[in-house]
Write a protein that holds these residues in place. Structure first.
Motif, PDB file in Angstrom:
ATOM      1  N   ARG A  53      -4.515   6.840  -9.600  1.00  0.00           N
ATOM      2  CA  ARG A  53      -4.578   6.053  -8.366  1.00  0.00           C
ATOM      3  C   ARG A  53      -3.209   5.418  -8.073  1.00  0.00           C
ATOM      4  NH1 ARG A  53      -8.778   1.227  -8.214  1.00  0.00           N
ATOM      5  NH2 ARG A  53      -7.187   0.328  -9.572  1.00  0.00           N
ATOM      6  N   LEU A  87      -8.694   5.737  -2.863  1.00  0.00           N
ATOM      7  CA  LEU A  87      -9.144   4.520  -2.174  1.00  0.00           C
ATOM      8  C   LEU A  87      -8.032   3.848  -1.375  1.00  0.00           C
ATOM      9  CD1 LEU A  87     -11.585   2.615  -1.781  1.00  0.00           C
ATOM     10  CD2 LEU A  87     -10.732   1.274  -3.688  1.00  0.00           C
ATOM     11  N   GLY A  88      -6.894   3.641  -2.030  1.00  0.00           N
ATOM     12  CA  GLY A  88      -5.785   2.969  -1.356  1.00  0.00           C
ATOM     13  C   GLY A  88      -5.275   3.764  -0.174  1.00  0.00           C
ATOM     14  N   ARG A 135     -12.661  10.845  -7.493  1.00  0.00           N
ATOM     15  CA  ARG A 135     -11.867  11.292  -6.340  1.00  0.00           C
ATOM     16  C   ARG A 135     -11.693  10.140  -5.345  1.00  0.00           C
ATOM     17  NH1 ARG A 135     -11.252  16.447  -4.644  1.00  0.00           N
ATOM     18  NH2 ARG A 135     -12.943  17.159  -5.981  1.00  0.00           N
ATOM     19  N   ASP A 136     -12.832   9.489  -5.005  1.00  0.00           N
ATOM     20  CA  ASP A 136     -12.767   8.405  -4.023  1.00  0.00           C
ATOM     21  C   ASP A 136     -11.983   7.216  -4.560  1.00  0.00           C
ATOM     22  OD1 ASP A 136     -14.117   9.756  -2.064  1.00  0.00           O
ATOM     23  OD2 ASP A 136     -16.093   9.103  -2.737  1.00  0.00           O
ATOM     24  N   VAL A 175     -13.615   1.084  -8.677  1.00  0.00           N
ATOM     25  CA  VAL A 175     -14.846   0.745  -7.947  1.00  0.00           C
ATOM     26  C   VAL A 175     -15.972   1.599  -8.528  1.00  0.00           C
ATOM     27  CG1 VAL A 175     -15.927   0.624  -5.687  1.00  0.00           C
ATOM     28  CG2 VAL A 175     -13.486   0.195  -5.917  1.00  0.00           C
ATOM     29  N   GLU A 176     -16.910   0.924  -9.167  1.00  0.00           N
ATOM     30  CA  GLU A 176     -17.898   1.626  -9.997  1.00  0.00           C
ATOM     31  C   GLU A 176     -18.754   2.640  -9.252  1.00  0.00           C
ATOM     32  OE1 GLU A 176     -20.297  -1.078 -12.144  1.00  0.00           O
ATOM     33  OE2 GLU A 176     -18.712  -1.580 -13.583  1.00  0.00           O
ATOM     34  N   TYR A 177     -19.107   2.312  -8.005  1.00  0.00           N
ATOM     35  CA  TYR A 177     -20.051   3.195  -7.313  1.00  0.00           C
ATOM     36  C   TYR A 177     -19.386   4.425  -6.684  1.00  0.00           C
ATOM     37  CZ  TYR A 177     -18.481   0.640  -3.156  1.00  0.00           C
ATOM     38  OH  TYR A 177     -17.726   0.071  -2.180  1.00  0.00           O
ATOM     39  N   LEU A 178     -18.049   4.471  -6.762  1.00  0.00           N
ATOM     40  CA  LEU A 178     -17.353   5.615  -6.167  1.00  0.00           C
ATOM     41  C   LEU A 178     -17.044   6.665  -7.228  1.00  0.00           C
ATOM     42  CD1 LEU A 178     -14.805   3.895  -3.775  1.00  0.00           C
ATOM     43  CD2 LEU A 178     -16.985   4.918  -3.190  1.00  0.00           C
ATOM     44  N   ASN A 209       0.817  -1.211   0.000  1.00  0.00           N
ATOM     45  CA  ASN A 209       0.000   0.000   0.000  1.00  0.00           C
ATOM     46  C   ASN A 209       0.852   1.262   0.000  1.00  0.00           C
ATOM     47  OD1 ASN A 209      -1.615   2.123   1.950  1.00  0.00           O
ATOM     48  ND2 ASN A 209      -2.961   1.040   0.528  1.00  0.00           N
ATOM     49  N   ARG A 212      -9.795  -2.036 -12.685  1.00  0.00           N
ATOM     50  CA  ARG A 212     -10.210  -2.339 -11.306  1.00  0.00           C
ATOM     51  C   ARG A 212     -10.630  -1.068 -10.554  1.00  0.00           C
ATOM     52  NH1 ARG A 212     -10.078  -6.950  -8.736  1.00  0.00           N
ATOM     53  NH2 ARG A 212      -9.243  -8.772  -9.779  1.00  0.00           N
ATOM     54  N   ARG A 246      -3.835  10.950   4.905  1.00  0.00           N
ATOM     55  CA  ARG A 246      -4.421  11.273   3.610  1.00  0.00           C
ATOM     56  C   ARG A 246      -4.034  12.672   3.133  1.00  0.00           C
ATOM     57  NH1 ARG A 246      -9.991  11.664   3.405  1.00  0.00           N
ATOM     58  NH2 ARG A 246     -10.252  10.621   1.427  1.00  0.00           N
ATOM     59  N   THR A 279      -7.115   5.995   1.580  1.00  0.00           N
ATOM     60  CA  THR A 279      -8.166   6.042   2.612  1.00  0.00           C
ATOM     61  C   THR A 279      -8.179   4.758   3.433  1.00  0.00           C
ATOM     62  OG1 THR A 279      -9.501   7.382   1.134  1.00  0.00           O
ATOM     63  CG2 THR A 279     -10.639   6.371   2.979  1.00  0.00           C
ATOM     64  N   LEU A 280      -8.023   3.640   2.745  1.00  0.00           N
ATOM     65  CA  LEU A 280      -8.098   2.361   3.456  1.00  0.00           C
ATOM     66  C   LEU A 280      -6.717   1.789   3.759  1.00  0.00           C
ATOM     67  CD1 LEU A 280     -11.083   0.703   1.559  1.00  0.00           C
ATOM     68  CD2 LEU A 280     -11.113   1.896   3.736  1.00  0.00           C
ATOM     69  N   GLY A 281      -5.702   2.626   3.644  1.00  0.00           N
ATOM     70  CA  GLY A 281      -4.360   2.169   3.991  1.00  0.00           C
ATOM     71  C   GLY A 281      -4.156   2.272   5.491  1.00  0.00           C
TER      72      GLY A 281
END
Lengths: 388, 256
Positions: B187, B138-139, B133-134, B127-130, B114, B125, B148, B141-143
């Motif tokens: 990303r 993503l990596g 920006r998100d 994420v369709e619903y985001l 990460n 790859r 951030r 935020t969830l790292g």
């Protein structure tokens, strides 16, 4: 651990992008939770109402018939009209000095049948421990005292027409409100109280005459013009007050006037047992104990409530299972996204946190919706006693 | 990039690498720097599969742009997954930025990936619903234990450079394929990684768009001082890289 704003945003984005599924889960959860609450609330409200006067008075006298219907009508003003007993039965029992007797007559309604009109004596307020919030108790015919929750406009209550298809039926009256009771949390809060005389006037046993009306009737060659006994009930009298009260008089044998029931408070238990023994084989009258009847119905209500709660529990479990399946399926559908997070090196803990936050948001939404649905249903649904 | 005994390296590619090195002072310098990726005696086999990957030695210099090539099914993607720590080898050692991957627990490996690696996948790859920006963040935020702040500060500038700044708040699903590719590049770069792994990022793209994407990846990687390790079977794309590994030849060697 508290999820960060960014994670809440990501979770919210997922739920927002799956609006229909999220809404279905929200509705399923909130209904599964709110329905048992609403049912339980309605039942407990009904039981509370029943408890308020289950043992007060200890006994009552009524014509032979359904004991439960009699108790419901006399104690809670619910259900259809009952066949009456006669005033002579009341005078007979009130002669017994070891009993405190209060006759009640419940045949009429007011405010479009929303409010029962109770004919009784002033002692009723003493034995029921009802206090005036304002005004005074009724003293004359045509006056009334209203319960705390009764709607009154211009200090007058309009009684309902007893039978719109019967031209000879006694006309409705506009009762003058002379007092309002304090809230008692009992069915008295939504009742109108009048003297027995007023109740009998509503029955048609009493009426007034107006000479000018008689003249008008004769001049107009109405059917009343040929009446020879001088009795022409003045239907134009809608309100009994100082100007016409002296014209009111009663006909027939007072001993035969109707009374719905007599509430009885025996001085001692022995007096009660003697009274019950006296009427045990009576042909037309019965003495019954309200608490016995109420306890019987309460047992039924409890059983019904228990069955309902078990059904709701089962439904809740099924709903929970379905939601678990939906969540599991959604994880399968999102396998690609979760794998992407793994490939990007996202923290396993944070990914779990993200999924947990989605569930938490759903639960929070469900709680909110449950509160709204529950409050709305409780406010909108009629009370159980009004359905009886 | 150094190939030791036992490995096979396409002679033409070597010549091209040497030619590029002679023309590019930076590359010449890089070849003398300490390697950022080292892989030695790698052996990998998927459970229950005949497929086996063996690799004697590989070194990739800091800032190098290296491509792994070979026919479909020869294990290019698997090789990339091994080097990036997504898959564990059965034998051998991979070192990235001085860190031996075999010493890392699964959690530590995730954190390392990460922090130090950027990925551009063949199918994006995203994420369709985001929103874009998100997705880009993503990596980060969830790292685990990631700040951030620097990534957010960098986002607008990076998005502006790749031409998607005006789309940042749109959902990914509404983007064209080219725009999605740009998001994937963003990303991969947003956290300033040491190494960018790109797995056939131009597959299914026409020549023109393929060139645009490779230019974007290489130029952004250079401006971020990131090492690029890419996989492609597109012969035209290979010419863009200073260093080329023909995996097909290596596998033959391993099998022999």
């Amino acid at each position: 651990m508290i999820p960060s704003i960014a994670i809440i945003r990501l979770a919210g984005a997922y739920l927002a992008s799956h609006r229909k599924q999220s809404a279905a889960i929200l509705i399923a959860i909130s209904l599964a939770v709110s329905l048992p609450i609403v049912t339980s609330n309605i039942v407990s409200q009904y039981l509370r109402t029943l408890y308020t006067r289950s043992g007060n008075p200890p006994v009552m006298l009524s014509p032979q018939g359904s004991r439960f219907d009699t108790v419901l009508k006399v104690q809670y003003f619910l259900g259809e009209s009952l066949p009456p007993l006669q005033w002579q039965d009341v005078t007979h029992i009130t002669a017994n000095k070891s009993l405190r007797c209060i006759p009640v007559h419940l045949l009429h309604t007011a405010n479009d049948q929303a409010t029962p009109v109770i004919g009784t004596t002033r002692d009723y307020f003493t034995v029921r421990d009802l206090n005036l919030q304002s005004g005074q108790l009724f003293a004359q015919a045509g006056e009334c005292v209203v319960g705390a929750l009764v709607n009154v406009s211009n200090d007058v209550i309009h009684t309902d027409i007893s039978n719109p298809f019967d031209l000879s039926a006694p006309p409705p009256l506009s009762l003058i409100v002379v007092g309002r009771l304090q809230p008692s949390g009992t069915p008295d809060d939504r009742a109108v109280f009048v003297s027995l005389d007023t109740a009998w006037i509503l029955d048609g046993y009493g009426h007034g005459h107006d000479m000018s009306d008689q003249g008008t009737a004769a001049a107009n060659s109405s059917v009343l013009a040929d009446a020879t006994d001088g009795h022409r009930p003045n239907k134009s009298i809608q309100t009994i007050d100082e100007t016409n009260r002296h014209k009111i008089h009663f006909h027939g044998n007072r001993n035969l006037y109707p009374i719905t029931a007599v509430l009885i408070w025996p001085n001692t238990l022995r007096d009660q047992v003697v009274l019950e023994g006296k009427y045990i084989n009576h042909k037309s009258l019965q003495v019954l104990r309200p608490d016995v009847e109420i306890n019987t119905i309460m047992r039924y209500v409890f059983q019904m409530n228990t069955i309902l709660q078990r059904i709701f529990l089962l439904l809740g479990a099924v709903t929970l299972l379905l939601i678990a399946v939906i969540v599991f399926q959604s994880l399968i559908v999102r396998k690609h996204d979760l794998e992407t997070m793994r490939l990007l090196g996202c923290s396993r803990l944070l990914v779990f946190k993200l999924l947990g936050t989605e569930l938490l948001l759903l639960l929070a939404g469900s709680v909110l919706l449950t509160v709204v649905v529950t409050a709305t249903l409780i406010a909108a649904l009629p009370s159980l006693e009004s359905l009886i | 990039m150094v190939f030791t005994q036992g490995s096979h390296y396409n002679q033409g590619h070597t010549q091209r690498a040497n030619l590029l090195a002679s023309q590019c002072p930076k590359l010449s310098a890089m070849q003398n720097t300490k390697p950022i990726i080292t892989a030695e005696n790698l052996v990998f086999r998927y459970p229950g599969s005949e497929f086996r990957l063996a690799f004697p030695k590989l070194e990739v210099a800091v800032g190098a742009h290296c491509v792994i090539t070979g026919p479909s099914g020869c294990g290019k993607t698997t090789w990339l997954r091994l080097l990036s720590g997504i898959e564990r080898t059965q034998a051998g050692e991979i070192t990235i930025k001085g860190q031996r991957l075999s010493e890392l627990s699964n959690t530590a490996m995730r954190d390392f990936r990460n922090r130090e690696c950027g990925f551009i996948f063949q199918d994006f790859r995203l994420v369709e619903y985001l929103s874009l920006r998100d997705n880009i963040l993503l990596g980060v935020t969830l790292g685990s234990k990631r700040d951030r702040g620097p990534a957010i500060a960098r986002l607008d500038e990076l998005a502006n450079r790749v031409g998607i700044a005006h789309l940042l708040d749109r959902p990914v699903i509404k983007l064209s394929r080219g725009e999605m590719q740009r998001v994937a590049v963003c990303r991969a770069l947003i956290h300033n990684p040491a190494v960018i792994f790109a797995d056939e990022p131009t597959a299914n793209l026409d020549r023109k768009n393929s060139d645009i994407i490779w230019d974007l990846i290489n130029s952004e990687a250079r401006s971020n001082d990131a090492t690029v390790l890419a996989v492609t079977h597109d012969a035209d794309s290979i010419n863009r890289f200073e260093q080329v590994v023909d995996l097909d030849s290596l596998m033959e060697t391993a099998a022999s």
